[in-house]
Design an enzyme around this catalytic site. Sequence first.
Site, PDB file in Angstrom:
ATOM      1  CD  GLU A 144       0.248  -7.258   4.572  1.00 37.20           C
ATOM      2  OE1 GLU A 144      -0.839  -6.665   4.499  1.00 37.20           O
ATOM      3  OE2 GLU A 144       0.383  -8.234   3.732  1.00 37.20           O
ATOM      4  CG  ASN A 193       0.019 -11.876   3.774  1.00 36.03           C
ATOM      5  OD1 ASN A 193       0.616 -11.500   4.656  1.00 36.03           O
ATOM      6  ND2 ASN A 193      -0.997 -11.336   3.032  1.00 36.03           N
ATOM      7  CD  GLU A 194      -4.225  -9.801   5.584  1.00 35.78           C
ATOM      8  OE1 GLU A 194      -4.957  -9.940   4.596  1.00 35.78           O
ATOM      9  OE2 GLU A 194      -3.637  -8.945   5.867  1.00 35.78           O
TER      10      GLU A 194
END
EC number: 3.2.1.125
Length: 540
Positions: free
Chosen positions: A420, A185-186
């Site tokens: 997100e 994630n990111e």
Amino acid sequence: MATQSSAVIDSNDATRISRSDFPADFIMGTGSSAYQIEGGARDGGRGPSIWDTFTHRRPDMIRGGTNGDVAVDSYHLYKEDVNILKNLGLDAYRFSISWSRVLPGGRLSGGVNKEGINYYNNLIDGLLANGIKPFVTLFHWDVPQALEDEYGGFLSPRIVDDFCEYAELCFWEFGDRVKHWMTLNEPWTFSVHGYATGLYAPGRGRTSPEHVNHPTVQHRCSTVAPQCICSTGNPGTEPYWVTHHLLLAHAAAVELYKNKFQRGQEGQIGISHATQWMEPWDENSASDVEAAARALDFMLGWFMEPITSGDYPKSMKKFVGSRLPKFSPEQSKMLKGSYDFVGLNYYTASYVTNASTNSSGSNNFSYNTDIHVTYETDRNGVPIGPQSGSDWLLIYPEGIRKILVYTKKTYNVPLIYVTENGVDDVKNTNLTLSEARKDSMRLKYLQDHIFNVRQAMNDGVNVKGYFAWSLLDNFEWGEGYGVRFGIIHIDYNDNFARYPKDSAVWLMNSFHKNISKLPAVKRSIREDDEEQVSSKRLRK
């Protein structure tokens, strides 16, 4: 039911957007991450992660000096969270696994924590029993401290094998029920704020006057956050090597899943990226247009180009030069096409203008200055959008449509999830509970952004799902508990009691799906069910 190509929605009324505007198989969900919500830092055999160490050693870097030791106690209250998700009636829940909860020592030789395995088995079984699809992230920035101490975590190529070992354990234990995996994630946020700005764990980086004058794009960190004063690390090299190893770990885990698990488990695997839309400050200036494209390369292209073409963007090669690592032919081959889907996390946008070339010497090289751009929040005194609870997040709904179309056109991505999207408001202890649940800014934010996702689909982007961030108010990294992103209000003064905000009620009414119970494969040691959800926590 509307199809992707035929849905027509009122272009002037995002408030009317609903499930009927999307294809039948479109997935609506919400999300969280382990360190931000679980708590239980010392419970159930969990080992420490770099975020435990960072928040305790550098409390000055977190608003209020807080940490995630307890967070919002989802480790103990996960049944309530599952019940909330059931009441919302959405399709899916995105969460991350704490690497050090299942492998306290970071690898199999350090022992598998059965209590950690059971926790995630129980969570997954609970979701499936209520018709909720689990979307699982393997890494949300919480490197086991044992690996950080041993060889520097993602600074070392040794992390690739250990990450694969961890991923394989998760595929084996949970993959019979989890059909959607995200490796990372990111990774941009982890690399830049962990190793260039030093604002996030492990807190490496260096701040010089030039870096302050040319700050990196603000994403999940305040412009008024404390400046990192640590002398460890090299912001001109370490972010690039950390990203290099993140990408290799991602590709190796995807290869492992595809070769050993995908055929039998019939799941998909991808990666979620941090994004912002970059708007040229002067659309008639060739240098500003080029600067905006370069800013996108240094944020999204840094990760997308390797997994689509097997190499880094040309602009990064030009401006970073020999400090940018190189992939071997074998690594490039493994990277290229290493995804079934791509996740995009979108919150805000920036104006971008060209900046002068760094001429102050090699000692001052940093990711921040390598981009040669300046980020602006306004054009001629007019902000790009309204201010949210954080100074880095200005509301620009058109940006999510633009970044989706850009990603499709630039990288020819066949399948995208918005993994997100959300907005925060400042934690205000003076509000009554009734007042705190009236989140009109978030409600409008979600409506406008979901509307623009639908518009991107009309533009030809194959968006298969949308996840609102976040399910619960939580520990928001450098902001601590000073802001609230949740659609569910947390009462920190009443044992983390959970209450739906207006945005949650709107999502329930607009995107509720009639769900039937799906059979969960119960492979875990079941907990006693005598603990009942209190009516207080769920009243509306």
